[in-house]
Design an enzyme around this catalytic site. Structure first.
Site, PDB file in Angstrom:
ATOM      1  CB  SER A   1      -6.645  21.521 -28.556  1.00 15.36           C
ATOM      2  OG  SER A   1      -6.966  20.926 -27.275  1.00 15.36           O
ATOM      3  CE1 TYR A   2      -0.548  15.673 -31.074  1.00 18.89           C
ATOM      4  CE2 TYR A   2       0.365  16.532 -29.020  1.00 18.89           C
ATOM      5  CZ  TYR A   2       0.554  15.718 -30.030  1.00 18.89           C
ATOM      6  OH  TYR A   2       1.443  14.755 -30.197  1.00 18.89           O
ATOM      7  N   PRO A   3      -4.366  16.249 -28.121  1.00 17.28           N
ATOM      8  CG  PRO A   3      -4.798  14.015 -28.399  1.00 17.28           C
ATOM      9  CD  PRO A   3      -4.426  15.318 -29.290  1.00 17.28           C
ATOM     10  NE  ARG A   4       0.133  10.545 -28.261  1.00 19.73           N
ATOM     11  CZ  ARG A   4       0.326   9.667 -27.943  1.00 19.73           C
ATOM     12  NH1 ARG A   4       0.952   9.595 -26.456  1.00 19.73           N
ATOM     13  NH2 ARG A   4      -0.366   8.347 -28.302  1.00 19.73           N
TER      14      ARG A   4
END
Length: 231
Positions: free
Chosen positions: A110-113
């Site tokens: 998933s989006y890491p930020r």
């Protein structure tokens, strides 16, 4: 108070000291024992070393064994991803995040930020586990699917993105074939293992502390033994 702390830092003068460690043989197993104190004088440290070295015997005077539980971690956010990559994989934070973003762009995580450490109710954790059964971590994913899924929960939610979790089950060979770099597999493996850990029950362990007398000096060592794994 701020000024006082600043002055303390400016006036601080580091002092050299010496620590003493010895290796003992326990039925063929090598164990490192640490001296309970430190030495400011090198000659004093060497004097003690000469006493405890050679053919000196170590006599156990205290042996403590205490059962405990290690709780699973909370879901993974960006800062913890960078911290764990640095600590366990010797990968710089920026490099770890760059790799994670590439994995995200190719549909592996998933989006890491994110600053969120709470899985949203809209995320089907069992569906993620089902996807992972097709990859390297399939056996453990199947074990968790046979249990009641109870994820851990942090205390932060940025309201934008969920915690970092795997979105595709993959093998090491697949990751290496696509990215041609071992570090990509290590970051992916870290994300998957962390996700699986958040769905796992606590692990029962035995915390151990041994204190031994060697030629009149106390040495100690701490240990940890897994009694019952989460699986």
């Amino acid at each position: 108070m701020v000024v006082q702390r600043a002055l303390e830092r400016e006036n601080f003068r580091p002092e050299k000291y010496y620590t003493l460690h010895i290796m003992v043989d326990v039925n063929g197993m090598k164990v490192v024992l640490n001296h309970d104190g430190t030495f400011k004088d090198r000659q004093e440290a060497e004097k003690v070393l000469s006493l405890v070295s050679s053919r000196a015997k170590a006599r156990v005077i205290i042996a403590n064994y205490r059962e405990d539980f290690i709780e699973p971690p909370v879901p993974l956010d960006t800062i913890e991803l960078e911290r764990r990559a640095s600590r366990f994989l010797n990968t710089r934070p920026k490099a770890a995040l760059d790799i994670a973003e590439e994995l995200y762009r190719h549909g592996y995580i998933s989006y890491p930020r994110t600053e969120t450490t709470i899985y949203p109710p809209t995320l089907s954790l069992r569906q993620v586990l089902l996807e992972l059964t097709h990859g390297e971590h399939g056996n453990y994913a199947k074990t968790l699917l046979s249990m009641s899924v109870r994820p851990t929960r942090g205390d932060s939610n940025d309201g934008a993105h969920p915690p970092i979790y795997p979105t595709r089950g993959a093998t090491r060979q697949e990751i290496l074939k696509r990215f041609k770099n071992e570090r990509y597999w290590k970051i992916y493996d870290l994300v998957v293992r962390h996700f699986l850990a958040t769905l796992s029950p606590p692990t029962r362990v035995e915390r151990q502390k041994i204190i031994a007398d060697v030629s009149g000096h106390r040495f100690s060592v701490d240990g940890l033994k897994i009694i019952d794994k989460a699986t």
